[in-house]
Enzyme design. Structure first.
Site, mmCIF file in Angstrom:
data_model
loop_
_atom_site.group_PDB
_atom_site.id
_atom_site.type_symbol
_atom_site.label_atom_id
_atom_site.label_comp_id
_atom_site.label_asym_id
_atom_site.label_seq_id
_atom_site.Cartn_x
_atom_site.Cartn_y
_atom_site.Cartn_z
ATOM 1 N N HIS A 171 104.213 95.416 5.107
ATOM 2 C CA HIS A 171 105.224 94.885 6.014
ATOM 3 C C HIS A 171 105.350 93.386 5.770
ATOM 4 C CE1 HIS A 171 104.443 98.630 8.579
ATOM 5 N NE2 HIS A 171 105.529 98.793 7.846
ATOM 6 N N GLU A 227 94.615 96.673 11.467
ATOM 7 C CA GLU A 227 95.590 95.745 12.057
ATOM 8 C C GLU A 227 94.834 94.479 12.421
ATOM 9 O OE1 GLU A 227 98.885 96.250 12.628
ATOM 10 O OE2 GLU A 227 99.173 98.423 12.669
HETATM 11 O O1 0X9 Z 1 103.724 101.084 12.281
HETATM 12 C C1 0X9 Z 1 102.967 100.864 11.328
HETATM 13 O O2 0X9 Z 1 103.253 101.156 10.176
HETATM 14 C C2 0X9 Z 1 101.632 100.173 11.596
HETATM 15 N N1 0X9 Z 1 101.750 99.152 12.590
HETATM 16 S S1 0X9 Z 1 102.586 97.766 12.298
HETATM 17 O O3 0X9 Z 1 102.743 97.074 13.541
HETATM 18 N N2 0X9 Z 1 101.722 96.847 11.345
HETATM 19 O O4 0X9 Z 1 103.802 98.106 11.661
HETATM 20 C C3 0X9 Z 1 100.641 101.157 12.166
HETATM 21 C C4 0X9 Z 1 100.193 102.208 11.273
HETATM 22 C C5 0X9 Z 1 99.040 102.939 11.879
HETATM 23 N N3 0X9 Z 1 99.211 104.343 11.853
HETATM 24 C C6 0X9 Z 1 99.585 105.052 12.943
HETATM 25 N N4 0X9 Z 1 99.702 104.503 14.097
HETATM 26 N N5 0X9 Z 1 99.786 106.323 12.798
HETATM 27 ZN ZN ZN Z 2 102.421 96.654 9.414
#
Ligand code: 0X9
Ligand code: ZN
Length: 416
Positions: free
Chosen positions: A175, A382
């Site tokens: 990201h 994270e």
């Molecule tokens: O949404 C995402 O891809 C990740 N969070 S972010 O805020 N960095 O974009 C989280 C990915 C973790 N996986 C799941 N929650 N399933």
């Molecule tokens: Zn992310």
């Protein structure tokens, strides 16, 4: 990015000439970072908030949404969801305080980790680091982005020789706006190489695994986040007739991509999954690399570094009812990382299954590397913080963050 105005900075003083060219940049002055509590039983409210907000920062959260909202749109948000906490008073001011993108720096040293850097300098950092350890490392490439940038990383090995041991794979900056993850993955590579000859614990790790570290797997998005829109998340791929740009590279991997509920089919959404599994070139490159590591010596550990929220999460993300047989082992490693991080700085991390502790994701990297790549351990980490600065983590927090994260990573590696 829908609502912000464009600021021309052509008249900025020459002092900024060393920074990344900033021709036409989105100006977030007066925008607020909000934590919006979602009212119960308000179906469709997320989509309505997404339409009003400039950016959704944590797409998919069940209880609340963090969003960047223009001053004149805040009342419209409150009309939908009255419970709103201001996390960032002025996003534009926070970006200004984040610290300049510094271009002058010495050959890899600790001072690299006191500032954010341009894409070109990140590539140069890897080249300089590799050049210092030519018999234990090489530059690797794992595909090409939409705009033709090469996904570039470093492969590090120990006494067994190149490619002789199971793989440990780290990805950063999937990201674009998560700049702290570029720094953290680079710090890991830097520590592995600079400590190899002086720290027996690190030598043992480098002798046990082949490390593949790719600090920026979404280079086009990263560049765009520096030149144009600090809050950009996705890649820079266009979608047919839509005026919206970008696929979410963490929703495009060819594993459970077709499952509904963990990604968006709307090209304007922050979590747009693409038209087909693996139709983002960055994902094709990463998948080919993962498959080749699987077919060679296998993958022991994969970590996909993100920000923010302070979580260590494991598969699967696509189905919250699924508990993998290895859940306890995945938990044990994550808990070791959590304790080590707390031991360095007191920073508290939450550990858990990614779907249940955060939200559902389909077509994610950690699910693919676990389910298809056969990794023994696979995580999303994270990094800092929990929302006070969010993605705009001040440069003064780079060193504390990368150091505590490295301690967590070492603790995990020692149990891998
Ligand atoms: O949404 C995402 O891809 C990740 N969070 S972010 O805020 N960095 O974009 C989280 C990915 C973790 N996986 C799941 N929650 N399933
Ligand atoms: Zn992310």
């Amino acid at each position: 990015m829908k609502n912000a105005t464009i600021l021309s900075i052509a008249l900025l003083p020459l002092a900024l000439a060393t920074a990344v060219p900033r021709s036409e940049k989105v100006d977030y002055t007066g925008y607020q970072g909000l934590r919006i509590t979602l009212p119960e039983n308000a179906t469709g409210i997320e989509e309505q908030i997404e339409d009003i907000a400039a950016h959704i920062l944590n797409p998919g959260q069940a209880t609340h949404i963090d969003a960047v909202v223009a001053a004149d749109k805040i009342d419209a948000i409150k009309a939908l969801a009255p419970e709103v906490e201001v996390l960032v008073q002025d996003v534009g001011a926070a970006i200004a305080e984040e610290g300049d993108i510094v271009s002058a720096y010495a050959v890899p040293s600790e001072s690299w980790f006191t500032a954010y850097h341009s894409y070109a300098d990140h590539i140069q950092f890897l080249r300089d680091l590799q050049a210092g350890y030519p018999s234990n490392s090489e530059i690797i490439t794992t595909g090409t982005s939409v705009q033709g940038r090469t996904l570039t990383g470093i492969h590090i090995w120990g006494s067994g020789g190149k490619g002789s041991k199971p793989a440990v794979l780290f990805h950063g900056t999937v990201h674009a706006r998560e700049w702290i993850t570029t720094m953290s993955t680079e710090y890991n590579a830097w520590q592995l190489l600079t400590k190899y000859n002086t720290d027996s614990a690190i030598k043992a790790l480098v002798d046990k695994f082949d490390f593949y570290i790719i600090p920026i797997v979404n280079p086009d998005g990263f560049v765009y986040s520096q030149t144009t829109d600090r809050m950009w998340r996705k890649n820079r791929q266009t979608v047919g007739s839509s005026s919206c740009v970008g696929r979410d590279n963490n929703r495009n991997w060819s594993y459970k991509w077709e499952v509904t509920g963990g990604a968006s089919t709307n090209p304007c959404s922050e979590t747009y999954k693409g038209l087909a599994a693996g139709d983002a070139p960055e994902n094709r490159g990463m998948m080919a690399h993962v498959n080749s590591l699987r077919d060679a010596r296998g993958i022991r550990l994969y970590i996909d570094f993100h920000s923010y929220g302070q979580y260590i999460l494991w598969p699967y993300g696509y189905d919250c009812n699924l508990v993998v047989p290895e859940d306890r082992a995945l938990n044990a490693l994550a808990s070791a990382g959590q304790s080590a991080i707390r031991g360095v700085s007191g920073t508290s991390y939450t550990v858990g299954n990614s779907c249940r502790h955060l939200y559902a994701t389909t077509g994610s990297g950690p699910d693919y590397v676990y389910g298809v790549g056969g990794a023994a351990y696979s995580y999303t980490i994270e990094l800092r913080d929990k929302g006070n600065y969010g993605f705009i983590l001040p440069a003064s927090q780079i060193q504390p963050t990368v150091r505590e994260t490295w301690a967590g990573v070492v603790a995990m590696l020692q149990r891998t």
